[in-house]
Scaffold this active site. Structure first.
Site, PDB file in Angstrom:
ATOM      1  N   ASP A  20      88.665  50.114  33.644  1.00  0.00           N
ATOM      2  CA  ASP A  20      87.816  49.964  32.570  1.00  0.00           C
ATOM      3  C   ASP A  20      86.882  49.329  33.114  1.00  0.00           C
ATOM      4  O   ASP A  20      87.048  48.498  32.809  1.00  0.00           O
ATOM      5  CB  ASP A  20      88.493  50.098  30.750  1.00  0.00           C
ATOM      6  CG  ASP A  20      87.690  49.390  30.071  1.00  0.00           C
ATOM      7  OD1 ASP A  20      86.672  50.424  30.286  1.00  0.00           O
ATOM      8  OD2 ASP A  20      88.143  49.083  29.063  1.00  0.00           O
ATOM      9  N   LYS A  82      75.964  46.919  32.224  1.00  0.00           N
ATOM     10  CA  LYS A  82      76.620  48.394  32.251  1.00  0.00           C
ATOM     11  C   LYS A  82      75.264  49.662  31.549  1.00  0.00           C
ATOM     12  O   LYS A  82      74.901  50.570  31.909  1.00  0.00           O
ATOM     13  CB  LYS A  82      77.714  48.630  31.749  1.00  0.00           C
ATOM     14  CG  LYS A  82      78.079  50.327  31.272  1.00  0.00           C
ATOM     15  CD  LYS A  82      80.080  50.225  30.902  1.00  0.00           C
ATOM     16  CE  LYS A  82      80.386  52.037  30.696  1.00  0.00           C
ATOM     17  NZ  LYS A  82      81.766  52.038  29.779  1.00  0.00           N
ATOM     18  N   GLU A 183      86.025  58.035  29.391  1.00  0.00           N
ATOM     19  CA  GLU A 183      87.049  56.676  28.067  1.00  0.00           C
ATOM     20  C   GLU A 183      87.887  57.699  27.124  1.00  0.00           C
ATOM     21  O   GLU A 183      88.617  56.910  27.053  1.00  0.00           O
ATOM     22  CB  GLU A 183      86.346  55.837  27.809  1.00  0.00           C
ATOM     23  CG  GLU A 183      84.902  55.022  28.866  1.00  0.00           C
ATOM     24  CD  GLU A 183      84.755  53.999  28.473  1.00  0.00           C
ATOM     25  OE1 GLU A 183      83.881  53.776  27.368  1.00  0.00           O
ATOM     26  OE2 GLU A 183      83.760  53.600  29.225  1.00  0.00           O
ATOM     27  N   ASP A 206      85.642  55.040  18.891  1.00  0.00           N
ATOM     28  CA  ASP A 206      85.204  53.992  20.077  1.00  0.00           C
ATOM     29  C   ASP A 206      84.330  53.046  20.255  1.00  0.00           C
ATOM     30  O   ASP A 206      83.097  53.145  19.968  1.00  0.00           O
ATOM     31  CB  ASP A 206      85.157  54.622  21.342  1.00  0.00           C
ATOM     32  CG  ASP A 206      84.861  52.540  22.755  1.00  0.00           C
ATOM     33  OD1 ASP A 206      85.064  52.081  22.249  1.00  0.00           O
ATOM     34  OD2 ASP A 206      85.373  53.540  23.459  1.00  0.00           O
TER      35      ASP A 206
HETATM   36  P1  ADP Z   1      83.295  47.752  25.484  1.00  0.00           P
HETATM   37  O1  ADP Z   1      83.958  48.377  25.786  1.00  0.00           O
HETATM   38  O2  ADP Z   1      81.712  47.810  25.307  1.00  0.00           O
HETATM   39  O3  ADP Z   1      84.136  46.575  26.476  1.00  0.00           O
HETATM   40  P2  ADP Z   1      85.083  45.965  24.027  1.00  0.00           P
HETATM   41  O4  ADP Z   1      86.319  47.237  23.488  1.00  0.00           O
HETATM   42  O5  ADP Z   1      85.919  44.746  24.629  1.00  0.00           O
HETATM   43  O6  ADP Z   1      83.884  46.309  24.515  1.00  0.00           O
HETATM   44  O7  ADP Z   1      84.930  45.191  22.348  1.00  0.00           O
HETATM   45  C1  ADP Z   1      84.304  44.401  22.364  1.00  0.00           C
HETATM   46  C2  ADP Z   1      83.561  43.995  21.133  1.00  0.00           C
HETATM   47  O8  ADP Z   1      85.076  43.853  20.392  1.00  0.00           O
HETATM   48  C3  ADP Z   1      83.293  42.530  20.627  1.00  0.00           C
HETATM   49  O9  ADP Z   1      81.875  42.667  20.236  1.00  0.00           O
HETATM   50  C4  ADP Z   1      83.637  41.867  20.499  1.00  0.00           C
HETATM   51  O10 ADP Z   1      83.710  40.266  19.238  1.00  0.00           O
HETATM   52  C5  ADP Z   1      84.745  42.273  19.557  1.00  0.00           C
HETATM   53  N1  ADP Z   1      86.111  41.959  19.039  1.00  0.00           N
HETATM   54  C6  ADP Z   1      87.225  41.751  20.024  1.00  0.00           C
HETATM   55  N2  ADP Z   1      88.749  41.263  19.326  1.00  0.00           N
HETATM   56  C7  ADP Z   1      88.073  41.762  17.859  1.00  0.00           C
HETATM   57  C8  ADP Z   1      88.637  41.316  16.890  1.00  0.00           C
HETATM   58  N3  ADP Z   1      89.450  40.582  16.394  1.00  0.00           N
HETATM   59  N4  ADP Z   1      87.785  41.147  15.705  1.00  0.00           N
HETATM   60  C9  ADP Z   1      86.724  41.808  15.429  1.00  0.00           C
HETATM   61  N5  ADP Z   1      85.591  41.742  16.932  1.00  0.00           N
HETATM   62  C10 ADP Z   1      86.790  41.603  17.535  1.00  0.00           C
HETATM   63 MG    MG Z   2      85.655  50.214  25.836  1.00  0.00          MG
END
Ligand code: ADP
Ligand code: MG
Length: 612
Positions: A20, A82, A183, A206
Site C-alpha cells: 500500500d 503521491k 485501494e 477512505d
Molecule cells: P494515507 O492513506 O493517506 O496514507 P492513512 O490511512 O495512514 O493515510 O491515515 C493517516 C491519517 O490518519 C493521518 O492524518 C493520521 O493522523 C490519522 N490517524 C491515525 N491514527 C489516528 C487516530 N487514532 N485518530 C485520529 N486520526 C488518526
Molecule cells: Mg490509504
C-alpha cells in the site's frame, strides 16, 4: 491428475509482496501459509511514513527517520509525493504549488520536480521509488530472502499516467509489478468481502491523511467492479491537524509562526488529535517552543470535533455524489459499509457515518492496514499455485471443512502432493454468532454430510455483524501424513489446533475407490443439492431484509409495487416450504423478488440520507 492447489507461501523469489503506497503511510505484507500479515520493520513498526528527507542528498532518509529530519529541515523533506505522481505541472492548483514547505518546480518535460538543493531536483517518481525500495528491504529482512515481485495499490480515481508512474517507480526500486489494484478493492478483500454473492454492493469510505474518497463496488462474476467513485484529493486528517493547530496558536497567542514552528505545532496537533480518538482530553506541551518559552494547553475532544466538523461534513456531500452516480447505474442498496484510512478512527467520523447511512460501519479491521492487507491477499492469490518441490506422496481424498448450509469447502484437493499446506479465510454467516465450528472433512461429495468427519474444533470470537469475524483456517500435512488444522481468529490472534494422525493419508484403497465412484454417481444430485442450498441461503437473507424494509419505508410505495413485492415474497416462501426442492425455480423466484424490490431499496437509501 489434478494440480496441487496449495495456497501456502513459497520460499524465495517466488513470493509476491503486497504494497500500500499511501500518501501518508505505506505498508508491505505477504500471505504466509494462508494468513495475510503486514510485515514489521526492525523497530517493530508496520506503518512507514511516506516521507523522504534529502538533508544529505547523497543519502536520503526514509520513513520515521525522515519525519524526525522534517522538524529541522522542512524544506528538503518531501511528504505526500503521491499527490504529485504522474501529473503534469500544468495540472497543479496554486495551493498544490505553494502549500508544501518544500519547493515545487516545473521540469522541462512538463513534469513536476521538488528542489532539494540549489540546482538539484528530485521527481515524485524518484521519491516514491525510495519509499518502495525501503519497503522491499523491510520485506526482505522479515522474510530473510530476496523479494522482487509486488502487487501495488493505487486510488480508484488514478488515471493511466498515475498508474504508469507508480509502476515505473516500483521498477526503479527493483520490483516487478505483477498487478496494480484499486485501494477500495484491496480493502474489500481484507474485510473478506470477496466471498460475497454476486450483485452485492460495498461502499468503501477512505479518509486518510490528505485525501478522501468514497467508492461503490459491486461483486460481479466473483470480481469487484468499481461502480462509482468520488473524492477530494485535498481533504483528510492533515486538515484536522491544521484546523486544530490554528486554534491552539490562537489560544496561546502565537502569531507569525516560522516554518519550523509550524511543522512542530502541526506534529503536536496531530498527536493531540490521535489521542483524542480514545481519550476525552489531552494535555498539550510545547517545551522551549519560542525564545526559550514553554507552553501548555488542555484540549478536549469536543474542542477538536468543533475544529474538524466542517471537514467531516464535506465528506458527506461527496458520499451523496458517489451514491447518485451509483444510483444511475441501477445499483441496489448498499450491503456493506467499510471504513479505511487512519482518520476513520475519529469517533465523530464514525458517528456521522452511522447517521448518514443508517448502517453500522464494519470496524473489524485496522483501518490504516486494510489496504495493505488486501494487497497482500491479492499477492498471495497470484503466487499461490506453486507446487511443493518434494514429491513424496499424494492425498488420496480431498480435505476440507464444512461451510454455510452444510456444503463441503475443499482446502487441500485430492491428489495433492504432500507435504502440503493451504489455508483460507472464513467469516461469520450470521450476526452475533459467538463461535464458528470447524468440522474437518474428507471426501469428494458436495455436501458435508456425505463426507467423512475427521474431527471438529470450536473457534470463539467476539460477536459482531455478519461478515465481521475473520477466521483463518490452515491445513498442514507433513511428510508423515499427519494433518494439523490451525484455526485463528485474526482479530485476537488466538490459535486453536487440532491434530489428526494418519487418517488423512492412510485410507483403505477400496474405501477411496468407493468414495470416488459415489461422487461420480451422485454428481448430478449433489450439484442440485448445492444449488438448492445456495439459493435457500439467499432466500433466507432476502426475506427478512425485505420485511424490515417494508416496515421502514413500505408506506411510501404505491399499491401495485406493494402487491408485486408481497406476491414475489410469497412465491419464495412457497418454494422454500415445498417438498420438491426445485433449485432453479427458487433461484428464479429470488431474482424476481430482488427485481421487485428495486424501488424499495432506493427508498431505503433516500431514507438513510434524509435522517441527518
Ligand atoms: P494515507 O492513506 O493517506 O496514507 P492513512 O490511512 O495512514 O493515510 O491515515 C493517516 C491519517 O490518519 C493521518 O492524518 C493520521 O493522523 C490519522 N490517524 C491515525 N491514527 C489516528 C487516530 N487514532 N485518530 C485520529 N486520526 C488518526
Ligand atoms: Mg490509504
Amino acid at each position: 491428475m489434478s494440480d496441487s492447489e496449495t495456497h501456502s507461501s513459497p520460499a524465495g523469489e517466488a513470493v509476491i509482496i503486497g504494497i500500500d503506497l499511501g500518501t501518508t503511510h505505506s505498508l508491505v505484507g505477504v500471505v504466509d501459509s494462508g494468513f495475510p500479515i503486514i510485515l514489521a520493520d526492525a523497530q517493530g513498526e508496520r506503518l512507514t511514513p511516506s516521507v523522504v528527507s534529502y538533508a544529505d542528498p547523497e543519502n536520503p532518509r526514509i520513513g520515521r527517520e525522515a519525519l524526525r529530519a522534517a522538524e529541522t529541515a522542512p524544506r528538503v523533506t518531501i511528504a505526500s509525493a503521491k499527490r504529485y505522481l504522474g501529473r503534469p505541472y500544468s495540472d497543479l492548483s496554486d495551493e498544490e504549488k505553494s502549500a508544501p514547505p518544500f519547493r515545487v518546480v516545473p521540469l522541462n518535460d512538463g513534469g513536476i520536480g521538488f528542489e532539494i538543493a540549489e540546482g538539484r531536483v528530485v521527481t515524485p517518481g524518484e521519491v516514491s521509488s525510495e519509499i518502495l525500495r525501503h519497503l522491499k528491504g523491510v520485506a526482505e529482512a522479515a522474510l530473510e530472502s530476496p523479494v522482487s515481485r509486488a502487487v501495488i495499490t493505487v486510488p480508484a480515481y488514478f488515471n493511466n499516467s498515475q498508474r504508469e508512474a507508480t509502476k515505473s517507480a516500483a521498477e526503479k526500486a527493483g520490483l516487478t509489478v505483477e498487478r496494480i489494484i484499486n485501494e477500495p478493492t484491496a480493502a474489500a478483500l481484507a474485510y473478506g468481502l470477496d466471498k460475497l454473492d454476486d450483485e452485492q454492493t460495498v461502499a468503501v469510505y477512505d479518509l486518510g491523511g490528505g485525501t478522501f474518497d468514497l467508492s461503490v463496488l459491486q461483486m460481479r462474476g466473483g470480481l469487484f467492479e468499481v461502480i462509482a467513485t468520488a473524492g477530494d484529493t485535498q481533504l483528510g486528517g492533515d486538515d484536522f491537524d491544521a484546523a486544530l493547530a490554528t486554534q491552539i496558536a490562537e489560544q496561546l497567542d502565537l502569531t507569525d509562526l516560522s516554518p519550523q514552528e509550524t511543522t512542530r505545532l502541526m506534529a503536536e496537533a496531530r498527536k493531540a488529535k490521535e489521542s483524542l480518538s480514545s481519550a476525552e482530553s489531552y494535555s498539550l506541551r510545547l517545551p522551549f517552543f519560542r525564545e526559550g518559552r514553554s507552553y501548555e494547553l488542555e484540549i478536549t475532544r469536543a474542542q477538536f470535533e468543533a475544529a474538524a466538523d466542517s471537514f467531516i461534513e464535506r465528506t458527506g456531500s461527496i458520499c451523496r455524489r458517489a451514491f447518485a452516480e451509483a444510483d444511475q447505474k441501477e445499483v441496489g442498496s448498499i450491503d456493506h459499509l467499510i471504513l479505511v484510512g487512519g482518520s476513520t478512527r475519529v469517533p465523530a467520523v464514525q458517528e456521522k457515518l452511522k447517521s448518514w447511512f443508517g448502517h453500522e460501519p464494519n470496524l473489524s479491521q485496522h483501518p490504516d492496514e486494510a489496504v495493505g492487507l488486501g494487497a497482500a491477499i491479492q499477492a498471495g492469490m497470484l503466487c499461490g499455485r506453486v507446487r511443493s518441490i518434494v514429491l513424496v506422496d499424494v492425498t488420496p481424498l480431498s480435505l476440507g471443512i464444512e461451510t454455510f448450509g452444510g456444503l463441503m469447502n475443499v482446502i487441500i484437493a485430492r491428489n495433492s502432493t504432500i507435504p502440503a499446506k493451504a489455508g483460507e479465510l472464513f467469516t461469520n454467516a450470521v450476526a452475533n454468532q459467538p463461535s464458528m465450528a470447524i468440522r474437518v472433512l474428507q471426501g469428494e461429495r458436495e455436501m458435508a454430510k456425505d463426507n467423512w468427519l475427521l474431527g471438529e474444533i470450536e473457534v470463539p470470537f467476539s460477536p459482531g455483524p455478519k461478515g465481521s469475524a475473520r477466521v483463518g483456517v490452515q491445513f498442514a500435512i507433513d511428510r508423515d501424513g499427519i494433518l494439523e488444522v490451525l484455526a485463528r481468529d485474526t482479530a485476537t490472534g488466538g490459535d486453536h489446533v487440532l491434530e489428526i494422525r494418519n487418517s488423512a493419508i492412510d485410507v483403505d484403497d477400496a474405501e477411496v475407490e468407493k468414495m470416488v465412484s459415489e461422487s461420480v454417481d451422485y454428481a448430478f444430485d449433489d450439484m442440485n443439492e448445492r444449488i438448492w442450498t445456495e439459493a435457500k441461503l439467499k432466500s433466507e437473507e432476502l426475506l427478512p431484509a425485505v420485511e424490515m424494509a417494508m416496515t421502514q419505508v413500505g408506506a411510501q410505495l404505491d399499491e401495485a409495487d406493494k402487491t408485486e413485492i408481497e406476491s414475489a415474497a410469497a412465491a419464495v416462501r412457497a418454494l422454500l416450504d415445498s417438498e420438491s426442492r426445485d433449485a432453479p425455480a427458487l433461484k428464479a423466484a429470488n431474482r424476481t423478488l430482488d427485481e421487485a424490490t428495486q424501488t424499495l431499496a432506493a427508498l431505503l437509501v433516500e431514507a438513510a440520507f434524509s435522517q441527518e
